[in-house]
Design an enzyme around this catalytic site. Structure first.
Site, PDB file in Angstrom:
ATOM      1  N   CYS A  50       0.783  -1.485   0.025  1.00 38.45           N
ATOM      2  CA  CYS A  50      -0.074   0.188  -0.123  1.00 38.45           C
ATOM      3  C   CYS A  50       0.956   0.991   0.033  1.00 38.45           C
ATOM      4  O   CYS A  50       0.256   2.150  -0.562  1.00 38.45           O
ATOM      5  CB  CYS A  50      -1.059  -0.024   0.912  1.00 38.45           C
ATOM      6  SG  CYS A  50       0.154   0.399   2.884  1.00 38.45           S
ATOM      7  N   HIS A  99      19.245  -0.602  -0.038  1.00 37.46           N
ATOM      8  CA  HIS A  99      18.092  -0.052   0.208  1.00 37.46           C
ATOM      9  C   HIS A  99      17.194  -1.651   0.377  1.00 37.46           C
ATOM     10  O   HIS A  99      15.980  -1.551   1.295  1.00 37.46           O
ATOM     11  CB  HIS A  99      17.744   0.013  -1.233  1.00 37.46           C
ATOM     12  CG  HIS A  99      16.132   0.692  -1.794  1.00 37.46           C
ATOM     13  ND1 HIS A  99      15.691   2.087  -0.626  1.00 37.46           N
ATOM     14  CD2 HIS A  99      15.453   0.168  -1.838  1.00 37.46           C
ATOM     15  CE1 HIS A  99      14.388   1.551  -0.845  1.00 37.46           C
ATOM     16  NE2 HIS A  99      13.946   0.847  -1.313  1.00 37.46           N
TER      17      HIS A  99
END
Length: 160
Positions: A50, A99
């Site tokens: 989301c 990351h």
């Protein structure tokens, strides 16, 4: 092949764009296939939550890989790559690995330390593995990122 991450998140894109980019689980295999059909992408994992949509890819050239991944994401969003570009973040080589570790540990989440992302990353990797879109590079990256995330949560209490 070198690792490349191209994505958008709650930090870089408005909610409306994130909603257009979101990939339901049933559509992930098709999008992974679209990525592998590109010239510079040899492996791919798609993480869609989301708050983010990220492509982890093994690419043969930076610019070609970036162009390929951005084109697939732009097509998903129903816009030109130039319209999507200001919202993208890009990590390459060691930055891509860093990351992945930050994401797995929950350090790049809206709520720092949330642990749900670790399961979402595990599921994204499992889907990619099931559809043969991961090879040696992304297999090792995802396995190590999952270990880093699990260790960060169990040893630091970051999710408290």
């Amino acid at each position: 092949m070198k690792p490349l991450v191209v994505g958008v998140s709650h930090r870089t894109a408005p909610v409306a764009l994130l909603e257009r980019l979101a990939v339901p689980a049933a559509e992930a295999p098709r999008m992974l296939g679209e990525l592998l059909a590109r010239s510079y992408v040899g492996e791919a994992v798609l993480l869609s939550t989301c708050n983010r949509v990220e492509v982890y890819a093994a690419v043969s050239a930076f610019h070609g890989g970036l162009t390929d991944v951005a084109a697939v994401l732009a097509a998903r969003a129903g816009c030109a790559p130039s319209e999507l570009a200001p919202h993208l973040y890009v990590h390459y080589e060691a930055d891509a690995v860093r990351h992945a570790y930050r994401v797995a540990a929950g350090l790049d989440s809206m709520v720092v330390g949330e642990s749900q992302i670790l399961g979402q990353l595990r599921e994204a990797y499992a889907v990619a593995a099931e559809h043969d879109t991961v090879g040696r590079l992304l297999h090792e990256l995802m396995q190590q990122a999952l270990r880093v995330g699990k260790r960060a949560h169990s040893e630091t209490g970051i999710d408290r």
